[in-house]
Design an enzyme around this catalytic site. Structure first.
Site, PDB file in Angstrom:
ATOM      1  N   ASP A  27       0.921  -1.263   0.131  1.00  0.00           N
ATOM      2  CA  ASP A  27      -0.055   0.046   0.024  1.00  0.00           C
ATOM      3  C   ASP A  27       0.908   1.253   0.074  1.00  0.00           C
ATOM      4  OD1 ASP A  27      -2.185  -1.572   0.021  1.00  0.00           O
ATOM      5  OD2 ASP A  27      -2.740  -1.282   2.486  1.00  0.00           O
ATOM      6  N   GLU A  98       6.522  -6.415  -8.260  1.00  0.00           N
ATOM      7  CA  GLU A  98       6.612  -7.525  -7.454  1.00  0.00           C
ATOM      8  C   GLU A  98       7.886  -8.234  -7.525  1.00  0.00           C
ATOM      9  OE1 GLU A  98       4.291  -7.208  -5.335  1.00  0.00           O
ATOM     10  OE2 GLU A  98       2.423  -6.751  -6.306  1.00  0.00           O
TER      11      GLU A  98
END
Ligand SMILES: [Zn+2]
Length: 212
Positions: A27, A98
């Protein structure tokens, strides 16, 4: 004539390509920044590829919490990233979202792309897992990257301190052991993740109203 491919030599006199690693907790805006960076480079006429693994959408896409999204190449463990780039006409840069979930060998391949082939690599990911232990790929990025940048985009622990670490919550309790990678925060999964400050990651206090 030499064959022109994505891996043609870097033109003489151009700057060295760079390997950069942007890390932060969930986040913190990593995927948003990855998408913004891809947009900026594309506008300058540069050609790139966007890679991801285990995106929150469950699809081969990079999606951000604020609703942006883009098709991406889903990285799997057997994928050779040098070969991937070689399969394209011309690649100036890679956006690797990622990247913490890539294999260590794939991080080495990213460094090869930078050094041998002049491809800029912008990697984004978590640094540490739910135990606050470095992911192997993140560790390798710390070791190899030209630049490492901690992203801290106003993600706060429930106590108001900066959120630094990801906690895995199973049945309302913070998990301390388990597999390093478990997909959570989906309807089907009993696992969710919560960003905590270091103090509360260490104590395991999840705050009021946040237990599930
Ligand atoms: Zn806290």
């Amino acid at each position: 004539m030499t064959e022109v491919s994505a891996l043609s030599p870097v033109p003489r006199g151009s700057r060295d390509a760079l390997l950069k690693f942007y890390f932060g907790p969930m986040d913190c805006g990593k995927s948003t920044l990855a998408l913004q960076m891809n947009y900026n480079h594309g506008r300058q006429g540069r050609r790139g590829l966007v890679l991801t693994k285990h995106d929150r959408s469950g699809q081969p896409r990079v999606t951000s919490r604020i609703g942006l999204g883009l098709e991406a190449v889903e990285v799997v463990d057997s994928m050779d990233l040098v070969e991937l780039v070689r399969g394209h006409d011309r690649i100036d840069y890679l956006i690797c979202d990622e990247a913490c979930f890539y294999t260590v060998e794939q991080i080495e391949q990213l460094a090869d792309l930078v050094d041998e082939h002049g491809v800029d690599v912008y990697a984004f990911g978590l640094a540490s897992d739910f135990r606050s232990v470095l992911f192997p790929a993140a560790q390798r990025l710390f070791e190899l990257a030209d630049e490492v940048c901690r992203l801290q985009v106003e993600v706060l622990c429930w106590c108001g301190r900066p959120g630094l670490l990801n906690a895995r919550v199973v049945g309302g309790e913070m998990a301390r052991t388990g597999e390093q990678v478990v997909i959570g925060d989906t309807d089907a999964s009993p696992v969710r993740y919560q960003v905590l400050c270091r103090r509360h990651h260490r104590s395991g206090l999840l705050g009021e109203g946040t237990g599930s």
